[in-house]
Design a protein around this motif. Structure first.
Motif, PDB file in Angstrom:
ATOM      1  N   HIS A  98       1.399  -1.155   0.193  1.00 41.55           N
ATOM      2  CA  HIS A  98       0.384   0.033   0.058  1.00 41.55           C
ATOM      3  C   HIS A  98       0.949   1.266   0.029  1.00 41.55           C
ATOM      4  O   HIS A  98       1.560   1.444   1.163  1.00 41.55           O
ATOM      5  CB  HIS A  98      -1.055  -0.234   0.678  1.00 41.55           C
ATOM      6  CG  HIS A  98      -2.034   1.094   0.799  1.00 41.55           C
ATOM      7  ND1 HIS A  98      -3.035   1.341   0.022  1.00 41.55           N
ATOM      8  CD2 HIS A  98      -2.197   2.076   2.238  1.00 41.55           C
ATOM      9  CE1 HIS A  98      -3.856   2.202  -0.343  1.00 41.55           C
ATOM     10  NE2 HIS A  98      -3.132   2.902   1.093  1.00 41.55           N
ATOM     11  N   HIS A 100       1.069   4.762  -2.093  1.00 38.50           N
ATOM     12  CA  HIS A 100       0.308   5.950  -3.000  1.00 38.50           C
ATOM     13  C   HIS A 100       1.648   7.282  -3.877  1.00 38.50           C
ATOM     14  O   HIS A 100       2.467   7.746  -3.138  1.00 38.50           O
ATOM     15  CB  HIS A 100      -0.098   7.286  -2.378  1.00 38.50           C
ATOM     16  CG  HIS A 100      -1.792   6.176  -1.613  1.00 38.50           C
ATOM     17  ND1 HIS A 100      -2.703   6.627  -2.249  1.00 38.50           N
ATOM     18  CD2 HIS A 100      -1.768   5.899  -0.548  1.00 38.50           C
ATOM     19  CE1 HIS A 100      -3.905   6.406  -1.466  1.00 38.50           C
ATOM     20  NE2 HIS A 100      -3.190   6.105  -0.347  1.00 38.50           N
ATOM     21  N   HIS A 265      -9.189   1.731   0.573  1.00 37.43           N
ATOM     22  CA  HIS A 265      -8.779   1.224   1.733  1.00 37.43           C
ATOM     23  C   HIS A 265     -10.566   1.121   2.695  1.00 37.43           C
ATOM     24  O   HIS A 265     -11.831   0.734   2.109  1.00 37.43           O
ATOM     25  CB  HIS A 265      -8.798   3.535   2.272  1.00 37.43           C
ATOM     26  CG  HIS A 265      -7.545   3.560   1.366  1.00 37.43           C
ATOM     27  ND1 HIS A 265      -7.557   4.341   0.268  1.00 37.43           N
ATOM     28  CD2 HIS A 265      -6.963   4.191   1.975  1.00 37.43           C
ATOM     29  CE1 HIS A 265      -6.878   4.486  -0.422  1.00 37.43           C
ATOM     30  NE2 HIS A 265      -5.824   4.671   0.784  1.00 37.43           N
ATOM     31  N   HIS A 304      -5.141  -0.687   5.592  1.00 37.11           N
ATOM     32  CA  HIS A 304      -5.760   0.049   7.024  1.00 37.11           C
ATOM     33  C   HIS A 304      -6.285  -1.382   7.910  1.00 37.11           C
ATOM     34  O   HIS A 304      -6.046  -1.947   8.630  1.00 37.11           O
ATOM     35  CB  HIS A 304      -6.157   1.353   7.319  1.00 37.11           C
ATOM     36  CG  HIS A 304      -4.895   2.381   6.993  1.00 37.11           C
ATOM     37  ND1 HIS A 304      -4.175   2.442   7.443  1.00 37.11           N
ATOM     38  CD2 HIS A 304      -5.152   2.768   5.345  1.00 37.11           C
ATOM     39  CE1 HIS A 304      -3.673   3.780   5.929  1.00 37.11           C
ATOM     40  NE2 HIS A 304      -3.750   3.482   5.456  1.00 37.11           N
ATOM     41  N   ASP A 356       2.011   3.512   3.281  1.00 39.52           N
ATOM     42  CA  ASP A 356       1.272   4.260   3.084  1.00 39.52           C
ATOM     43  C   ASP A 356       1.994   5.479   3.427  1.00 39.52           C
ATOM     44  O   ASP A 356       1.426   6.246   3.641  1.00 39.52           O
ATOM     45  CB  ASP A 356       0.737   4.577   4.379  1.00 39.52           C
ATOM     46  CG  ASP A 356      -1.321   4.724   3.472  1.00 39.52           C
ATOM     47  OD1 ASP A 356      -1.434   5.188   2.187  1.00 39.52           O
ATOM     48  OD2 ASP A 356      -1.987   5.104   5.211  1.00 39.52           O
TER      49      ASP A 356
HETATM   50 ZN   LIG Z   1      -3.817   5.095   1.638  1.00 37.27          ZN
END
Ligand SMILES: [Zn+2]
Length: 500
Positions: A98, A100, A265, A304, A356
């Protein structure tokens, strides 16, 4: 045009030394004096443990020829021998499930800002800059950001990453190109969101999203070399609150039809959960929103997933989906402490790790390993009255960082541990690397008395020292699909440590 590393030939290579991996949850295997052969396609085709005596007598190459009965010229085989180096070992490459890529410029900002406010304040404005400028400007910006994040994750030992890009098709295609150029195994997701009423400047309409998805997916499918698939598309609804029912339906069908993995998510923040309850009153809970739209599969990554109830855990387990644990981000933007140990051992859910970026402030899975363990210690401190002990071990977290990640992206038979038939996606860890932050003392050597138990004790300590006091400077070489993609011993490689 920069030559794509993923298109380069490799030579047959024998790796000889100590291998550390976790093929099963919670079990650390330390393979001393192990010889591994990797063929030209990057596949492990030979592996034998504990060959010290034989190799000492006749040498690595003769032993290999004798064992395999192959009549190969020794000059066509390369040997990497670290067998006499106590402080070096091979470890499977990390898998960041995960991250971005587009949020890389925001690393370190937004401390303590709760999720929904954090998105409006920091994230949507940054991601908008990948869409609102003219084509040339946005591509230049994306080139800068994406080439840096791919390089930095590789430097940190991440051989496979599952990226969120943005809603923009042009720059998402570029991210896929850059992964391939750098030789990194990757899943690249064009972010899908058509209902962002709180920040309407950053969204797309349904038809644009469908068109962009077709463009991005066919581009990614076309760029891999014929012999191998290194970069794949992944269906990426940002999260339920910014997706219309129509869009969720389309994405679920697309994932089914094309057999594509999914990432999104789930249950990161309590206000977000309330919002989903208001927006999808017909769904039983947040997790079932995704299930109702066919988005819960055995190749779905749920980032998450902190505040799940019993029903949701059972549903995720039943569907075989993966929870991507993101402890750095969970602490940084105060989302909560995820009861990961319970997911792993009570519910038998597969759990992987995610940096993340930029909710997490470092693009390093080793840092994520540290935070996983510390977050679980904090959880233990205020749930001592409960019967289930939530504390994670180093072996648990190394598993999540490698095999758990591989399972999450559907590559459990391809990467994540060392075995014949798997790909050579590997990092070399050197506790005594030239710029290492670790001071080494002979104190740990007292465990080495020649027995198998003493070796396990020694390397368990070494691994703990590396996990808690080491950093990316100790990851000196990285291979993806058999190719060396990072070599910090080479001058001008531009591999500066992120923790300097
Ligand atoms: Zn995220």
């Amino acid at each position: 045009m920069v030559e794509k590393i993923a298109a380069q030939e490799t030579e047959y290579t024998l790796y000889y030394g100590t291998f550390v991996h976790t093929p099963t949850l919670g079990k650390l295997e330390i393979l001393k004096y192990t010889l591994v052969g990797v063929d030209k396609s990057g596949t492990i085709d030979f592996m034998k443990q504990d060959v010290h005596n034989e190799v000492q007598d006749i040498g690595v190459l003769s032993f290999y020829k004798q064992e395999t009965k192959r009549t190969v010229s020794t000059s066509s085989i390369k040997v990497v021998d670290i067998s006499n180096e106590q402080l070096k070992f091979f470890l499977p490459g990390f898998i960041d499930t995960h991250i971005h890529a587009s949020q890389y410029p925001n690393l370190g900002v937004g401390l303590g800002c709760p999720l929904l406010e954090w998105l409006n304040e920091y994230t949507f404005p940054l991601e908008s800059s990948f869409t609102e400028n003219n084509r040339e400007e946005k591509l230049a910006f994306a080139q800068d950001v994406y080439s840096k994040v791919v390089k930095k994750t590789l430097v940190c030992g991440t051989t496979c990453a599952s990226y969120f890009a943005t809603i923009d098709a042009d720059t998402t295609r570029l991210l896929a190109d850059l992964c391939l150029e750098a030789g990194q195994r990757a899943f690249v997701g064009k972010v899908c969101m058509d209902d962002n009423s709180v920040y309407p400047e950053y969204q797309e309409d349904y038809d644009t999203c469908v068109k962009s998805m077709e463009e991005v997916n066919s581009h990614i499918e076309s760029i891999n070399p014929k012999s191998e698939v290194l970069v794949k598309p992944i269906v990426t609804p940002r999260f339920a609150p910014v997706c219309s029912r129509k869009l969720l339906s389309y994405l679920g069908s697309l994932a089914d039809e094309k057999n594509l993995p999914v990432q999104t998510h789930l249950s990161e923040n309590t206000k977000e959960i309330e919002l989903v309850r208001t927006l999808f009153p017909e769904c039983k809970n947040y997790t079932s929103v995704y299930d109702d739209y066919h988005l819960l599969k055995d190749t779905t990554i749920l980032a998450h997933s902190i505040h799940l109830d019993n029903d949701e855990c059972n549903l995720i387990q039943k569907k075989g989906s993966t929870i991507a644990h993101c402890p750095m981000s969970n602490s940084f933007i105060s989302s909560g402490e995820s009861p990961v140990k319970k997911y792993l051992y009570k519910y038998n859910i597969n759990v992987s790790l995610g940096t993340d970026v930029s909710g997490g402030f470092k693009p390093s899975i080793l840092e994520t390993v540290k935070h996983s363990i510390l977050a679980s210690q904090h959880l233990h401190m205020h749930t001592k009255h409960e019967s289930f002990d939530p504390r994670l071990t180093v072996a648990d977290t190394i598993y999540m960082a490698t095999m758990g990640g591989a399972t999450g992206v559907g590559l459990q038979n391809v990467v994540g541990s060392f075995a014949v038939g798997k790909k050579w996606d590997t990092q070399l860890i050197e506790l005594d690397s030239s710029d290492s932050n670790i001071d080494i003392f002979g104190w740990n050597d007292r465990f080495l008395d020649g027995t198998k138990e003493s070796v396990i004790k020694y390397y368990t300590n070494l691994l703990n020292i590396w996990v808690f006091t080491g950093d990316d400077r100790n990851c000196t070489k990285v291979w993806c699909n058999g190719r060396k993609v990072i070599d910090k011993s080479k001058q001008g490689a531009g591999m500066t440590a992120i923790n300097n």
